[in-house]
Design a protein around this motif. Structure first.
Motif, PDB file in Angstrom:
ATOM      1  N   ARG A   1      24.147  20.203  41.587  1.00 17.01           N
ATOM      2  CA  ARG A   1      24.201  21.606  41.998  1.00 17.01           C
ATOM      3  C   ARG A   1      23.109  22.452  41.355  1.00 17.01           C
ATOM      4  NH1 ARG A   1      30.736  22.384  41.893  1.00 17.01           N
ATOM      5  NH2 ARG A   1      31.107  21.411  43.926  1.00 17.01           N
ATOM      6  N   SER A   2      22.686  22.068  40.153  1.00 18.92           N
ATOM      7  CA  SER A   2      21.661  22.863  39.481  1.00 18.92           C
ATOM      8  C   SER A   2      20.248  22.349  39.760  1.00 18.92           C
ATOM      9  CB  SER A   2      21.936  22.941  37.980  1.00 18.92           C
ATOM     10  OG  SER A   2      21.989  21.655  37.419  1.00 18.92           O
TER      11      SER A   2
ATOM     12  N   VAL B   1      27.835  16.015  39.149  1.00 21.64           N
ATOM     13  CA  VAL B   1      27.919  17.047  40.190  1.00 21.64           C
ATOM     14  C   VAL B   1      27.241  18.326  39.713  1.00 21.64           C
ATOM     15  CG1 VAL B   1      29.508  18.576  41.435  1.00 21.64           C
ATOM     16  CG2 VAL B   1      29.948  16.122  41.370  1.00 21.64           C
ATOM     17  N   SER B   2      27.455  18.692  38.453  1.00 23.62           N
ATOM     18  CA  SER B   2      26.809  19.904  37.933  1.00 23.62           C
ATOM     19  C   SER B   2      25.293  19.748  37.929  1.00 23.62           C
ATOM     20  CB  SER B   2      27.330  20.245  36.531  1.00 23.62           C
ATOM     21  OG  SER B   2      26.829  19.352  35.570  1.00 23.62           O
ATOM     22  N   GLN B   3      24.801  18.548  37.645  1.00 24.79           N
ATOM     23  CA  GLN B   3      23.357  18.305  37.697  1.00 24.79           C
ATOM     24  C   GLN B   3      22.829  18.410  39.127  1.00 24.79           C
ATOM     25  OE1 GLN B   3      21.396  17.883  34.781  1.00 24.79           O
ATOM     26  NE2 GLN B   3      23.383  18.667  34.141  1.00 24.79           N
TER      27      GLN B   3
ATOM     28  N   ASN C   1      27.449  11.715  46.821  1.00 28.06           N
ATOM     29  CA  ASN C   1      26.667  12.662  46.031  1.00 28.06           C
ATOM     30  C   ASN C   1      25.331  12.062  45.606  1.00 28.06           C
ATOM     31  OD1 ASN C   1      28.234  15.111  45.963  1.00 28.06           O
ATOM     32  ND2 ASN C   1      29.758  13.916  44.876  1.00 28.06           N
TER      33      ASN C   1
ATOM     34  N   ALA D   1      21.234  13.719  38.148  1.00 31.25           N
ATOM     35  CA  ALA D   1      22.458  13.534  38.943  1.00 31.25           C
ATOM     36  C   ALA D   1      22.584  12.080  39.405  1.00 31.25           C
ATOM     37  CB  ALA D   1      22.455  14.476  40.141  1.00 31.25           C
TER      38      ALA D   1
ATOM     39  N   ASP E   1      31.966  14.851  37.032  1.00 30.89           N
ATOM     40  CA  ASP E   1      31.807  16.307  37.002  1.00 30.89           C
ATOM     41  C   ASP E   1      30.444  16.705  36.453  1.00 30.89           C
ATOM     42  OD1 ASP E   1      34.324  16.606  38.084  1.00 30.89           O
ATOM     43  OD2 ASP E   1      35.303  17.065  36.184  1.00 30.89           O
ATOM     44  N   TRP E   2      29.986  16.002  35.422  1.00 33.44           N
ATOM     45  CA  TRP E   2      28.665  16.284  34.861  1.00 33.44           C
ATOM     46  C   TRP E   2      27.576  16.020  35.896  1.00 33.44           C
ATOM     47  CZ3 TRP E   2      24.255  13.366  34.037  1.00 33.44           C
ATOM     48  CH2 TRP E   2      23.249  14.003  33.303  1.00 33.44           C
TER      49      TRP E   2
END
Length: 192
Positions: free
Chosen positions: A62-63, A58-60, A89, A69, A55-56
């Motif tokens: 997306r940002s 993925v957040s990297q 990913n 990431a 999840d971390w």
């Protein structure tokens, strides 16, 4: 009088069966976890940690923190090397960095692990386009279109990409033997 005797016997028999059974259940619930149960608890904890790392990462992604990431997905893959989503990913992060060779390897690994993973074919096609291998990109995108659900939101984009690539082929800009022609087209293999 006989009905009363039957009821009393039934109550006594029930108590003799239920009380020892309840005592055993209570005793078993207080035993320490061992064997398969311990492995199951350990696996659950590992899965929870992998999920947090995933999840971390993925957040990297997306940002827009693509290097972070990639490092996050590598950490996930160290703990769970058969997780196609982490490879996919990672591949998309490599695409954003125009690292098409690395992206290609990530998507191919994901497909090897799970051949029906639809979004891996999308990423594979984009990677191949970035490497100017339009004929192979067409094949990968056709597989994506074939496997995608009819309501897939990316299906329209996939068909548009196929149309563009087919037009390039029919106009003679790209053929099965010449990747160099693609590299001469401005913007085709660059990140948009």
């Amino acid at each position: 009088m006989k009905t009363q005797d039957v009821r009393i016997r039934a109550i006594v028999l029930t108590l003799f069966l239920v009380v020892p059974l309840a005592t055993l259940v209570h005793f078993w619930s207080e035993l320490p976890v061992t064997g398969d149960s311990a492995a199951s608890v350990q696996k659950s904890a590992e899965n929870s940690q992998v999920r947090r790392h995933f999840d971390w990462a993925v957040s990297q992604l997306r940002s827009g923190h693509y290097e972070q990431a990639i490092n996050g997905f590598r950490a996930v893959l160290e703990q769970s090397p058969a997780m196609p989503e982490a490879y996919i990913n990672t591949g998309f992060a490599h695409i954003e960095l125009s690292q098409y060779d690395q992206a290609l390897r990530s998507f191919q690994t994901a497909i090897d692990l799970r051949p029906g993973q639809v979004n891996a074919y999308w990423g594979l096609a984009v990677s191949l386009e970035g490497l100017c291998d339009i004929p192979a990109a067409i094949g990968a995108m056709r597989t994506y279109v074939h496997l995608a659900q009819p309501d897939d939101p990316f299906l329209v984009k996939a068909r548009a990409a196929l149309w563009e690539w087919e037009q390039l082929k029919s106009a003679g800009y790209v053929d099965d033997n010449s990747i160099q022609a693609c590299k001469q087209l401005p913007g085709l293999h660059e990140k948009s």
